[in-house]
Design a protein around this motif. Structure first.
Motif, mmCIF file in Angstrom:
data_model
loop_
_atom_site.group_PDB
_atom_site.id
_atom_site.type_symbol
_atom_site.label_atom_id
_atom_site.label_comp_id
_atom_site.label_asym_id
_atom_site.label_seq_id
_atom_site.Cartn_x
_atom_site.Cartn_y
_atom_site.Cartn_z
ATOM 1 N N ALA A 61 -4.037 -4.294 -8.047
ATOM 2 C CA ALA A 61 -4.506 -3.102 -8.751
ATOM 3 C C ALA A 61 -6.023 -3.051 -8.637
ATOM 4 C CB ALA A 61 -4.085 -3.153 -10.211
ATOM 5 N N TYR A 62 -6.546 -1.859 -8.453
ATOM 6 C CA TYR A 62 -7.996 -1.714 -8.289
ATOM 7 C C TYR A 62 -8.406 -0.405 -8.936
ATOM 8 C CZ TYR A 62 -12.557 -2.227 -5.987
ATOM 9 O OH TYR A 62 -13.905 -2.378 -5.733
ATOM 10 N N GLY A 63 -8.981 -0.478 -10.130
ATOM 11 C CA GLY A 63 -9.336 0.753 -10.833
ATOM 12 C C GLY A 63 -8.100 1.595 -11.079
ATOM 13 N N GLY A 64 -8.167 2.846 -10.678
ATOM 14 C CA GLY A 64 -7.025 3.730 -10.846
ATOM 15 C C GLY A 64 -6.100 3.770 -9.654
ATOM 16 N N GLY A 65 -6.386 2.965 -8.612
ATOM 17 C CA GLY A 65 -5.595 3.018 -7.389
ATOM 18 C C GLY A 65 -4.841 1.741 -7.102
ATOM 19 N N ARG A 66 -4.339 1.654 -5.863
ATOM 20 C CA ARG A 66 -3.534 0.508 -5.451
ATOM 21 C C ARG A 66 -3.980 0.035 -4.085
ATOM 22 N NH1 ARG A 66 1.896 3.934 -6.755
ATOM 23 N NH2 ARG A 66 2.208 3.337 -8.923
ATOM 24 N N ILE A 67 -3.931 -1.270 -3.902
ATOM 25 C CA ILE A 67 -4.218 -1.860 -2.600
ATOM 26 C C ILE A 67 -3.059 -2.772 -2.209
ATOM 27 C CG2 ILE A 67 -5.737 -3.387 -1.293
ATOM 28 C CD1 ILE A 67 -8.037 -2.531 -3.038
ATOM 29 N N LEU A 68 -2.525 -2.563 -1.018
ATOM 30 C CA LEU A 68 -1.561 -3.489 -0.438
ATOM 31 C C LEU A 68 -2.254 -4.239 0.689
ATOM 32 C CD1 LEU A 68 1.750 -1.389 -0.128
ATOM 33 C CD2 LEU A 68 1.130 -3.039 -1.903
ATOM 34 N N ILE A 69 -2.003 -5.531 0.775
ATOM 35 C CA ILE A 69 -2.590 -6.356 1.824
ATOM 36 C C ILE A 69 -1.470 -6.994 2.639
ATOM 37 C CG2 ILE A 69 -4.058 -8.342 2.355
ATOM 38 C CD1 ILE A 69 -5.465 -7.872 -0.330
ATOM 39 N N LEU A 70 -1.414 -6.641 3.918
ATOM 40 C CA LEU A 70 -0.513 -7.296 4.865
ATOM 41 C C LEU A 70 -1.335 -8.371 5.556
ATOM 42 C CD1 LEU A 70 2.308 -7.236 6.337
ATOM 43 C CD2 LEU A 70 1.196 -5.794 8.051
ATOM 44 N N THR A 71 -0.922 -9.629 5.446
ATOM 45 C CA THR A 71 -1.766 -10.731 5.910
ATOM 46 C C THR A 71 -1.606 -10.984 7.407
ATOM 47 O OG1 THR A 71 -0.099 -12.381 5.312
ATOM 48 C CG2 THR A 71 -1.743 -11.819 3.639
ATOM 49 N N SER A 72 -1.432 -9.927 8.155
ATOM 50 C CA SER A 72 -1.311 -9.991 9.605
ATOM 51 C C SER A 72 -1.684 -8.630 10.163
ATOM 52 C CB SER A 72 0.115 -10.369 10.014
ATOM 53 O OG SER A 72 0.271 -10.326 11.431
ATOM 54 N N SER A 73 -1.871 -8.560 11.458
ATOM 55 C CA SER A 73 -2.028 -7.267 12.117
ATOM 56 C C SER A 73 -0.668 -6.828 12.644
ATOM 57 C CB SER A 73 -3.033 -7.378 13.269
ATOM 58 O OG SER A 73 -2.464 -8.109 14.345
ATOM 59 N N LEU A 74 -0.633 -5.690 13.343
ATOM 60 C CA LEU A 74 0.610 -5.211 13.958
ATOM 61 C C LEU A 74 0.659 -5.529 15.450
ATOM 62 C CD1 LEU A 74 1.156 -1.697 12.311
ATOM 63 C CD2 LEU A 74 2.187 -3.892 11.695
ATOM 64 N N GLU A 75 -0.259 -6.354 15.925
ATOM 65 C CA GLU A 75 -0.289 -6.669 17.352
ATOM 66 C C GLU A 75 0.904 -7.539 17.739
ATOM 67 O OE1 GLU A 75 -2.448 -4.988 19.044
ATOM 68 O OE2 GLU A 75 -3.101 -4.254 17.105
ATOM 69 N N ARG A 76 1.356 -7.369 18.960
ATOM 70 C CA ARG A 76 2.554 -8.090 19.401
ATOM 71 C C ARG A 76 2.337 -9.598 19.426
ATOM 72 N NH1 ARG A 76 6.139 -8.688 19.122
ATOM 73 N NH2 ARG A 76 7.327 -8.950 21.047
ATOM 74 N N LEU A 125 -14.943 3.548 0.303
ATOM 75 C CA LEU A 125 -13.537 3.168 0.139
ATOM 76 C C LEU A 125 -13.284 2.571 -1.245
ATOM 77 C CD1 LEU A 125 -12.746 1.655 3.661
ATOM 78 C CD2 LEU A 125 -11.945 3.827 2.723
ATOM 79 N N ARG A 126 -14.223 1.811 -1.757
ATOM 80 C CA ARG A 126 -14.077 1.280 -3.114
ATOM 81 C C ARG A 126 -13.989 2.428 -4.123
ATOM 82 N NH1 ARG A 126 -18.122 -3.018 -1.854
ATOM 83 N NH2 ARG A 126 -16.954 -4.949 -1.542
ATOM 84 N N SER A 127 -14.838 3.410 -3.962
ATOM 85 C CA SER A 127 -14.817 4.567 -4.858
ATOM 86 C C SER A 127 -13.504 5.326 -4.732
ATOM 87 C CB SER A 127 -15.995 5.484 -4.534
ATOM 88 O OG SER A 127 -15.970 6.649 -5.327
ATOM 89 N N TYR A 128 -13.017 5.465 -3.503
ATOM 90 C CA TYR A 128 -11.753 6.159 -3.242
ATOM 91 C C TYR A 128 -10.592 5.495 -3.986
ATOM 92 C CZ TYR A 128 -7.523 7.136 -0.460
ATOM 93 O OH TYR A 128 -6.235 7.446 -0.048
ATOM 94 N N VAL A 129 -10.491 4.177 -3.860
ATOM 95 C CA VAL A 129 -9.394 3.463 -4.526
ATOM 96 C C VAL A 129 -9.589 3.461 -6.037
ATOM 97 C CG1 VAL A 129 -8.148 1.277 -4.701
ATOM 98 C CG2 VAL A 129 -9.021 2.020 -2.488
ATOM 99 N N ASN A 130 -10.805 3.260 -6.472
ATOM 100 C CA ASN A 130 -11.084 3.235 -7.902
ATOM 101 C C ASN A 130 -10.693 4.547 -8.581
ATOM 102 O OD1 ASN A 130 -12.254 1.629 -10.107
ATOM 103 N ND2 ASN A 130 -13.794 3.240 -10.185
ATOM 104 N N ASN A 131 -10.786 5.640 -7.829
ATOM 105 C CA ASN A 131 -10.441 6.960 -8.360
ATOM 106 C C ASN A 131 -8.988 7.347 -8.117
ATOM 107 O OD1 ASN A 131 -13.027 7.556 -9.403
ATOM 108 N ND2 ASN A 131 -13.751 8.148 -7.372
#
Length: 212
Positions: free
Chosen positions: A174-189, A82-88
């Motif tokens: 930003a991570y290498g050539g990609g992007r990471i979004l972090i939602l600081t919660s889950s989607l559980e009710r 996954l790190r490689s995926y985002v970095n690319n």
């Protein structure tokens, strides 16, 4: 003139992109997410929901966007991939709920979780970056409440949404050539009412396009 009797034009047919929704055996969040993404009149994406137990052999490069739905700790080989995926240039959304809080860190990134607001009073989103492409049609997330928010310690991150107390709800890194979004919660009710809010559908569709 007979030479004018033909009109030449070209069209492009693009197959929908694929989103990988990785979860830890939870199908409720996956159902919410898939329904929201595929409810568009002309869906741009199809969603593959896969549990971590079945994730062996998955090629991240086959996907336009990857979602980590509060997966907690990942296998070393998967995290490296996954790190490689985002970095690319790949796009990754990480939901940091209770499983992530238990490990004390956000997978793939170097971010740490200092504490969790699990069990505390519900908090509303009061600040939002409405100019950001991932939040163009969310109407400010009015009425969205969170009872579980992970306190994420991350440097050089852009805060896209937060509560009145300043707790980040959505961050971008930003991570290498990609992007990471972090939602600081889950989607559980038990964590949020976001999946039941009218803002949920445009929210997930906009950030999927942005990450892709």
């Amino acid at each position: 003139l007979s030479q004018d009797d033909r009109l030449l034009f070209s069209i492009e047919r693009a197959d929908p992109g694929r989103i990988l929704f990785l979860h830890r055996g939870n199908t409720t969040a996956a159902m919410y997410y898939r329904t929201a993404i595929e409810s568009a009149q002309n869906p741009r994406f199809v969603v593959d929901t896969v549990s971590l137990d079945s994730a062996a052999g998955i090629l991240p490069s086959n996907y336009s966007v990857i979602i980590l739905a509060d997966t907690g700790r990942l296998r070393d080989d998967l995290e490296t991939a996954l790190r490689s995926y985002v970095n690319n240039g790949g796009g990754l959304l990480i939901m940091a709920g209770r499983e992530s809080a238990a490990t004390g860190r956000i997978p793939v990134t170097e971010a740490r979780i200092s504490q969790s607001d699990a069990g505390k009073d519900e908090q509303a989103v009061t600040k939002i970056d409405k100019q950001h492409p991932a939040l163009l049609h969310t109407s400010g997330l009015t009425g969205v409440l969170f009872s579980d928010l992970a306190r994420v310690d991350i440097s050089h991150a852009r805060i896209l949404a937060s509560t009145a107390s300043g707790t980040p709800v959505l961050l971008e890194q930003a991570y290498g050539g990609g992007r990471i979004l972090i939602l600081t919660s889950s989607l559980e009710r038990e964590s949020t009412n976001l999946p039941l809010n009218p803002a949920f559908v445009p929210f997930v569709q906009d950030y999927a396009l942005y990450l892709a």
